[in-house]
Design an enzyme around this catalytic site. Structure first.
Site, short mmCIF file in Angstrom:
data_model
loop_
_atom_site.label_atom_id
_atom_site.label_comp_id
_atom_site.label_asym_id
_atom_site.label_seq_id
_atom_site.Cartn_x
_atom_site.Cartn_y
_atom_site.Cartn_z
N SER A 138 0.85 -1.19 0.00
CA SER A 138 0.00 0.00 0.00
C SER A 138 0.88 1.23 0.00
CB SER A 138 -0.89 0.01 1.25
OG SER A 138 -1.54 1.26 1.40
N TYR A 157 -1.49 -1.64 10.39
CA TYR A 157 -1.54 -1.89 8.94
C TYR A 157 -0.34 -1.29 8.23
CZ TYR A 157 -3.20 -1.73 4.12
OH TYR A 157 -3.31 -1.86 2.76
#
Length: 264
Positions: A138, A157
């Site tokens: 990401s 995350y």
């Protein structure tokens, strides 16, 4: 399966994973599609089959030790030529609000699984002297120092995706000259079911098909870091230069004066 190269794709039941399945089917791959939802997997398998791919489906939850072991066993079977580790979950929350029972599962899915599956598939790829390992991370992997408005609470995350970026970049260096390539894909906002579909209707969100196209082109080119929305490589070049400068400047054997002075 046919004599087409075989790609194993995790998180393939929707979103980026499903788009990866159809994109690589179009580019001549047979597929092993893995995700938790067998019914959704079968829908994607039917679409990929209509595009000429032979498709195997495997239901497994990579957030569990048992599911990850099943996936690793399949990756190690010797016939996979391209591994695409796409499965993940946001777990967006301040760290103190993440349930303690979710910590291991989220880390296993987002960070451990790509490493475990790469380790499982590598022997056969290296023996052939060709193939690839892809992990979907990401753009948030680069956001550790950012506090911009609207940025999600993402400590766990972002840490997992940062680990994935570093893992793939370092692995790519290890594999240089072997014929096996490693690529990490770092999309920004993508219009999928991800995180409750928060980005699905955003006009500035990329489609999963665009992310899959960027990944396929990056794999074909042998790129290590693929940022689908990045117009040119200059920002990545500057990042690498800054990293080299930091390591060189910080690797001295003497204590920096700013710390030595404060300690007096």
């Amino acid at each position: 399966m046919t004599n087409r190269p075989l790609a194993l794709i995790t998180g393939a039941s929707s979103g980026i994973g499903a788009a990866m399945a159809l994109t690589f089917a179009d580019r001549g791959h047979d597929l092993v599609l893995l995700a938790r939802r067998r019914d959704r997997l079968q829908e994607v398998a039917t679409q990929a089959g209509a595009r000429g791919a032979a498709v195997e489906t495997l239901a497994a939850d990579l957030s569990t030790p048992e599911g990850l072991a099943v996936a690793a066993e399949r990756a190690a079977a010797g016939d996979v030529r391209l591994l695409i580790s796409n499965a993940g979950a946001s777990g967006y929350a301040p760290l103190q609000n993440v349930p303690s029972g979710d910590l291991d599962a989220l880390w296993r899915l987002n960070a451990t699984a790509p490493v475990t599956l790469a380790h499982a598939v590598l022997p056969s790829l290296l023996a052939r002297g060709e193939g690839g390992i892809v992990a979907v991370a990401s753009l948030l992997a680069f956001s550790g120092g950012m506090t911009a408005p609207g940025m999600p609470a993402r400590t766990l995350y972002a840490a997992a995706k940062s680990a994935t970026v570093t893992f793939v970049r370092t692995l790519a260096g290890e594999l240089a000259g072997s014929g096996v390539h490693a690529t990490v894909v770092c999309p920004g906002q993508v219009a999928t079911e991800w995180s409750g579909g928060a980005n699905r209707n955003r006009p500035d969100a990329m489609t999963p098909e665009e992310v899959a196209t960027a990944a396929a082109v990056a794999v074909a080119r042998g790129e290590t870091v693929c940022v689908p929305g990045l117009a040119g490589p200059e920002a990545l070049d500057r990042l690498q230069e800054a990293e080299r400068a930091l390591v060189a400047a910080g690797g001295r054997s003497s204590l920096a004066e700013r710390y030595a002075t404060a300690a007096r």
